[in-house]
Design a protein around this motif. Structure first.
Motif, PDB file in Angstrom:
ATOM      1  N   THR A   1       0.833  -1.196   0.000  1.00 30.13           N
ATOM      2  CA  THR A   1       0.000   0.000   0.000  1.00 30.13           C
ATOM      3  C   THR A   1       0.876   1.258   0.000  1.00 30.13           C
ATOM      4  O   THR A   1       1.853   1.320   0.747  1.00 30.13           O
ATOM      5  CB  THR A   1      -0.904   0.021   1.251  1.00 30.13           C
ATOM      6  N   PRO A   2       0.563   2.226  -0.856  1.00 29.98           N
ATOM      7  CA  PRO A   2       1.351   3.469  -0.864  1.00 29.98           C
ATOM      8  C   PRO A   2       1.351   4.134   0.511  1.00 29.98           C
ATOM      9  O   PRO A   2       0.417   3.959   1.303  1.00 29.98           O
ATOM     10  CB  PRO A   2       0.627   4.333  -1.905  1.00 29.98           C
ATOM     11  N   ALA A   3       2.390   4.891   0.783  1.00 27.65           N
ATOM     12  CA  ALA A   3       2.562   5.498   2.104  1.00 27.65           C
ATOM     13  C   ALA A   3       1.392   6.399   2.491  1.00 27.65           C
ATOM     14  O   ALA A   3       0.976   6.419   3.656  1.00 27.65           O
ATOM     15  CB  ALA A   3       3.868   6.294   2.136  1.00 27.65           C
TER      16      ALA A   3
ATOM     17  N   SER B   1      -3.058   2.909   6.849  1.00 28.31           N
ATOM     18  CA  SER B   1      -3.870   3.234   8.016  1.00 28.31           C
ATOM     19  C   SER B   1      -2.954   3.566   9.193  1.00 28.31           C
ATOM     20  O   SER B   1      -1.735   3.357   9.141  1.00 28.31           O
ATOM     21  CB  SER B   1      -4.786   2.067   8.366  1.00 28.31           C
ATOM     22  N   ASP B   2      -3.548   4.075  10.257  1.00 29.08           N
ATOM     23  CA  ASP B   2      -2.753   4.422  11.435  1.00 29.08           C
ATOM     24  C   ASP B   2      -2.063   3.191  12.010  1.00 29.08           C
ATOM     25  O   ASP B   2      -0.905   3.268  12.457  1.00 29.08           O
ATOM     26  CB  ASP B   2      -3.651   5.057  12.497  1.00 29.08           C
ATOM     27  N   GLU B   3      -2.753   2.043  12.009  1.00 27.81           N
ATOM     28  CA  GLU B   3      -2.156   0.807  12.508  1.00 27.81           C
ATOM     29  C   GLU B   3      -1.025   0.343  11.605  1.00 27.81           C
ATOM     30  O   GLU B   3       0.017  -0.116  12.067  1.00 27.81           O
ATOM     31  CB  GLU B   3      -3.220  -0.281  12.627  1.00 27.81           C
ATOM     32  N   GLU B   4      -1.211   0.463  10.298  1.00 26.11           N
ATOM     33  CA  GLU B   4      -0.190   0.030   9.344  1.00 26.11           C
ATOM     34  C   GLU B   4       1.054   0.909   9.416  1.00 26.11           C
ATOM     35  O   GLU B   4       2.170   0.429   9.212  1.00 26.11           O
ATOM     36  CB  GLU B   4      -0.768   0.040   7.928  1.00 26.11           C
ATOM     37  N   LYS B   5       0.856   2.171   9.724  1.00 22.92           N
ATOM     38  CA  LYS B   5       1.999   3.086   9.814  1.00 22.92           C
ATOM     39  C   LYS B   5       2.911   2.764  10.985  1.00 22.92           C
ATOM     40  O   LYS B   5       4.057   3.215  11.023  1.00 22.92           O
ATOM     41  CB  LYS B   5       1.503   4.530   9.927  1.00 22.92           C
ATOM     42  N   LYS B   6       2.424   1.974  11.926  1.00 21.90           N
ATOM     43  CA  LYS B   6       3.256   1.586  13.064  1.00 21.90           C
ATOM     44  C   LYS B   6       4.305   0.547  12.675  1.00 21.90           C
ATOM     45  O   LYS B   6       5.266   0.334  13.417  1.00 21.90           O
ATOM     46  CB  LYS B   6       2.376   1.023  14.179  1.00 21.90           C
ATOM     47  N   SER B   7       4.127  -0.078  11.526  1.00 17.39           N
ATOM     48  CA  SER B   7       5.075  -1.100  11.056  1.00 17.39           C
ATOM     49  C   SER B   7       6.209  -0.446  10.268  1.00 17.39           C
ATOM     50  O   SER B   7       5.962   0.249   9.276  1.00 17.39           O
ATOM     51  CB  SER B   7       4.356  -2.132  10.188  1.00 17.39           C
ATOM     52  N   ASP B   8       7.424  -0.666  10.693  1.00 19.96           N
ATOM     53  CA  ASP B   8       8.580  -0.074  10.004  1.00 19.96           C
ATOM     54  C   ASP B   8       8.695  -0.586   8.570  1.00 19.96           C
ATOM     55  O   ASP B   8       8.984   0.185   7.652  1.00 19.96           O
ATOM     56  CB  ASP B   8       9.868  -0.394  10.772  1.00 19.96           C
TER      57      ASP B   8
ATOM     58  N   LEU C   1       6.347  -1.860   6.576  1.00 17.45           N
ATOM     59  CA  LEU C   1       5.277  -1.397   5.692  1.00 17.45           C
ATOM     60  C   LEU C   1       5.554   0.019   5.215  1.00 17.45           C
ATOM     61  O   LEU C   1       5.233   0.374   4.073  1.00 17.45           O
ATOM     62  CB  LEU C   1       3.927  -1.465   6.401  1.00 17.45           C
ATOM     63  N   ARG C   2       6.155   0.828   6.070  1.00 15.37           N
ATOM     64  CA  ARG C   2       6.546   2.171   5.639  1.00 15.37           C
ATOM     65  C   ARG C   2       7.733   2.111   4.682  1.00 15.37           C
ATOM     66  O   ARG C   2       7.791   2.866   3.705  1.00 15.37           O
ATOM     67  CB  ARG C   2       6.905   3.036   6.852  1.00 15.37           C
ATOM     68  N   GLU C   3       8.669   1.187   4.944  1.00 20.96           N
ATOM     69  CA  GLU C   3       9.854   1.073   4.085  1.00 20.96           C
ATOM     70  C   GLU C   3       9.501   0.598   2.677  1.00 20.96           C
ATOM     71  O   GLU C   3      10.031   1.114   1.687  1.00 20.96           O
ATOM     72  CB  GLU C   3      10.845   0.098   4.722  1.00 20.96           C
TER      73      GLU C   3
END
Length: 210
Positions: free
Chosen positions: A51-53, A57-64, A66-68
């Motif tokens: 998923t693009p940055a 979701s807020d929960e997904e953004k907590k994963s390093d 998934l952001r990388e």
């Protein structure tokens, strides 16, 4: 034994071991390349993208990870591990209260029995029970698909780890072969610089006293 003969024996033995380690290293490198290419091709064929940055979701953004990997296509074992655990795993916990496919089997079976009994008795809550059964069945089917994909991705990750270990083993073999080669060359140089008559660990002659 002559010192030169001993040096030659050790040097030739070292060269033989160096060749053996080199062959093992080549085999490990071949296996590592196969594992890496196979995992890449299999994952790329699935056309899975993170998923693009800006849409995480807020929960997904907590994963390093998934952001990388945000917005990238899934093509490597490490990416497969991230997608399986951090993305699919996260969403599976929100389905059915975090229950697994096996966990949802018991309530699904119980609701089927209740629906059958309600149909026979023409109970007033039949429609409600049927809706509950449909919801649980849909949840269980979704969880099954998610767990299946997650398992396949983690299998790809595990296979890629074998390739990574093979790369590390190959590097160790190459370093060992290089070290033995250097020692063997040094042994050969020493052998040819050593007088042919010199012996190894020759006993000293006892002095005769008057």
């Amino acid at each position: 034994m002559k010192r030169r003969t001993l040096d030659l024996l050790f040097s030739i033995g070292g060269l033989g071991l160096a060749v053996l380690l080199l062959v093992v290293g080549v085999v490990l490198t071949t296996n590592a390349n196969f594992a890496n290419h196979y995992v890449h091709d299999q994952l790329a064929a699935q056309h899975i993208s993170f998923t693009p940055a800006d849409k995480l979701s807020d929960e997904e953004k907590k994963s390093d990870c998934l952001r990388e990997y945000a917005g990238k296509q899934l093509t490597t074992g490490k990416q497969a591990e991230c997608y399986a655990n951090e993305y699919i795993g996260l969403h599976l916990t929100s389905i059915g209260g975090g229950k697994t496919y096996a966990d949802l089997g018991a309530p699904q079976t119980a609701l089927r029995e209740q629906v059958a009994q309600a149909e026979q008795a023409k109970a007033a809550n039949l429609a409600d029970l049927q809706k509950q059964l449909a919801d649980v069945s849909a949840q269980r089917e979704t969880v099954f698909k998610g767990e299946t994909l997650r398992g396949l991705l983690l299998t790809s990750y595990g296979f890629s780890e074998f390739g990574r270990k093979a790369e590390q083993g190959a590097l160790a073999m190459y370093l060992g072969a290089a070290l033995l080669l250097l020692l063997s060359v040094a042994g050969l140089v020493h052998a040819f610089r050593t007088p042919a008559s010199e012996t190894f660990a020759a006993p000293e002659r006892e002095r005769v006293t008057a």
